[in-house]
Write a protein that holds these residues in place. Structure first.
Motif, PDB file in Angstrom:
ATOM      1  N   SER A   1       0.830  -1.191   0.000  1.00  0.00           N
ATOM      2  CA  SER A   1       0.000   0.000   0.000  1.00  0.00           C
ATOM      3  C   SER A   1       0.869   1.247   0.000  1.00  0.00           C
TER       4      SER A   1
ATOM      5  N   GLU B   1      -3.204  -0.350  -3.499  1.00  0.00           N
ATOM      6  CA  GLU B   1      -3.999   0.454  -2.584  1.00  0.00           C
ATOM      7  C   GLU B   1      -3.241   1.750  -2.315  1.00  0.00           C
TER       8      GLU B   1
ATOM      9  N   CYS C   1      -3.413   5.553  -0.197  1.00  0.00           N
ATOM     10  CA  CYS C   1      -4.057   6.464   0.736  1.00  0.00           C
ATOM     11  C   CYS C   1      -3.298   7.786   0.721  1.00  0.00           C
TER      12      CYS C   1
END
Length: 234
Positions: A6, A39, A41
């Motif tokens: 991520s 992913e 963020c």
């Protein structure tokens, strides 16, 4: 396929962070399959929160803001970190050892690309803090690469264009022409490539706009993050 790591984006300006995010997502598809990407963020403090310590030459405070963002990102699953803002890396250099996850350094990634291409002297474009600061000299020195920066009046005008136009997504033809004239001057000083060392400059200048080969720091960092997420550099 092994799991992807991520990616946490420590955002500073909206346009640069958006370009980094889009690049990771768009370029992942050719490597991972349609619509697939790691992913991702993102966390951002207000740009104003960064500008106060930057203008006060308090790079330690800049670094602490970056660490706060990093902690928030790691808390929700980020396994590696990037910041698509060249200027604030002067603060990152002070705190990087305390980062809660591996952090890819934008100038180091640019230096790797420059070295792989065999470039010997780079022109550096960016905010005045970046052009006059230590971030790129330190990264390039490790590869024996020289650099040049624009003249003082040019640095002032470039800085004005970045903060009055580019960070708000305003793209003016006259500003493009100004950047082109500066790049021409860097070419006359024997630079063999130019670094777009503000993450918004690639919105205005592409390879077809420059007499020199360009190294797009934003997309360079995004590609490095994608490789790291896939463990391609292991």
């Amino acid at each position: 396929m092994k799991p992807l790591k991520s990616v946490g984006i420590v955002a500073v300006s909206a346009e640069g962070a958006a370009l980094c995010y889009r690049t990771i997502c768009n370029e992942a598809a050719s490597l991972l399959g349609e619509h697939r990407h790691p992913e991702i963020c993102l966390h951002s403090f207000s740009l104003a929160d960064y500008m106060r310590p930057i203008d006060a030459d308090r790079w330690d405070q800049v670094g602490e803001l970056m660490l706060q963002s990093a902690d928030k990102l790691v808390a929700i699953g980020a396994e590696l970190l990037v910041c698509p803002d060249n200027t604030v890396h002067q603060g990152l250099d002070l705190v990087r050892k305390r980062a809660p996850a591996p952090w890819l350094h934008i100038a180091e990634q640019v230096a790797l690309v420059a070295s792989a291409c065999g470039y010997q002297r780079l022109g550096i474009l960016g905010t005045r803090y970046l052009m006059e600061g230590p971030v790129y000299p330190a990264a390039l020195a490790k590869h024996g690469i020289a650099y040049e920066i624009p003249e003082p009046a040019e640095r002032k005008r470039i800085n004005e264009i970045i903060f009055s136009e580019l960070i708000s997504g305003v793209l003016n033809g006259s500003s493009r022409q100004y950047f082109q004239s500066v790049i021409n001057q860097l070419a006359s000083r024997h630079c063999d490539a130019v670094v777009l060392g503000c993450t918004e400059i690639p919105l205005l200048i592409t390879g077809t706009d420059s007499v020199l080969p360009i190294i797009d720091s934003t997309r360079t960092l995004a590609r490095a993050a994608l490789r790291a997420a896939m463990d391609l550099d292991d």
